[in-house]
Enzyme design. Sequence first.
Site, short mmCIF file in Angstrom:
data_model
loop_
_atom_site.label_atom_id
_atom_site.label_comp_id
_atom_site.label_asym_id
_atom_site.label_seq_id
_atom_site.Cartn_x
_atom_site.Cartn_y
_atom_site.Cartn_z
NE ARG A 1 -4.12 -1.74 0.13
CZ ARG A 1 -4.12 -2.91 -0.49
NH1 ARG A 1 -3.05 -3.29 -1.18
NH2 ARG A 1 -5.17 -3.71 -0.43
CD GLU B 1 -3.10 2.73 -5.93
OE1 GLU B 1 -4.02 1.97 -6.30
OE2 GLU B 1 -2.11 2.35 -5.31
CG HIS C 1 -2.67 -1.27 -7.17
ND1 HIS C 1 -3.30 -0.59 -6.17
CD2 HIS C 1 -2.45 -2.52 -6.68
CE1 HIS C 1 -3.47 -1.37 -5.12
NE2 HIS C 1 -2.96 -2.56 -5.40
#
Length: 314
Positions: A232, A261, A280
């Site tokens: 994270r 994000e 990601h």
Amino acid sequence: MRIAVLDDYQNAAHRFADWNTLDAEVVFFNEHVSSTNTLLERLRGFDTLVAMRERTAFTAERLAGLSDLRLLVTTGRANAAIDLEAASRHGITVCGTDSVPHATPELTWGLILALVRRIPQEAAGMRQGGWQHTVGGDLHGRTLGIVGMGRLGARVSAIAGAFGMRVLAWSTNLDPDHARGCGAEPVSKQQLFSDSDIVTLHYKLSERSRGIVSRRELAWMKPTAYLVNTSRGPLVDTPELIAALGQGRIAGAGLDVYDTEPLPADHPLRMLPNAVLTPHLGYVTEETYEVFYRQVVENIAAYRAGAPIRVLTA
């Protein structure tokens, strides 16, 4: 029943499950919406929402504004972006899915190899007609520091052994015997950051772990060392990392996760030549999506039958 599948960036969700079995209107949204007002307007009239991981946050404010919502299904067993207590207050059932344990560790090693062997630079050079501009590093005989020795950290450790690396492990509540059983040497936090040639994070984000890599930890690292984060973004103090990379205080970073994000197009991280960035992708694999969306459909069907499964609670 109207079902909205959110943040389907790759326009892929429709092919990983048989949505027709639900006999409902299913709408797939490909683009991310950050504005709360726009999101609430878009989702008006949908009683079922499908969230892909934590791409869209469902805060108390947003859940209060989704008056038609009755079922929220997230991919994965946990989603920090959903206020489960608020969902319960509004009578919204929240369900999750299983996931596969190998996808993120595999990407971790992709980032490590990209950093150490300068793969992005050399690939770009080849496309420009060049040939051998850099000298890569080695993994054999080097030290890997793993922050967090859960199921993902343990898999990363096992692969490190195949490369012939020494492995160190640290976490706040690390079980030394478990670490040794995974092929890692339990050490202090300072020793891990000081001795490691590569530090990789596999830690759950919480208020206690936010900023677990700060200016202090970055200062402990060797100037030849790399930091990798596939867990994270907020685990790392991003401004301090940007400063360390820009000033050459560490050799580089491989990042798959970010504070915000999608990562803004003008974000300073995008400008750093010693940062390998991926959007990601840790869980974005064929097998993971098959598990995610097949179980999403199962969850919706079970809810409609009056017997919800894989229910998440606060």
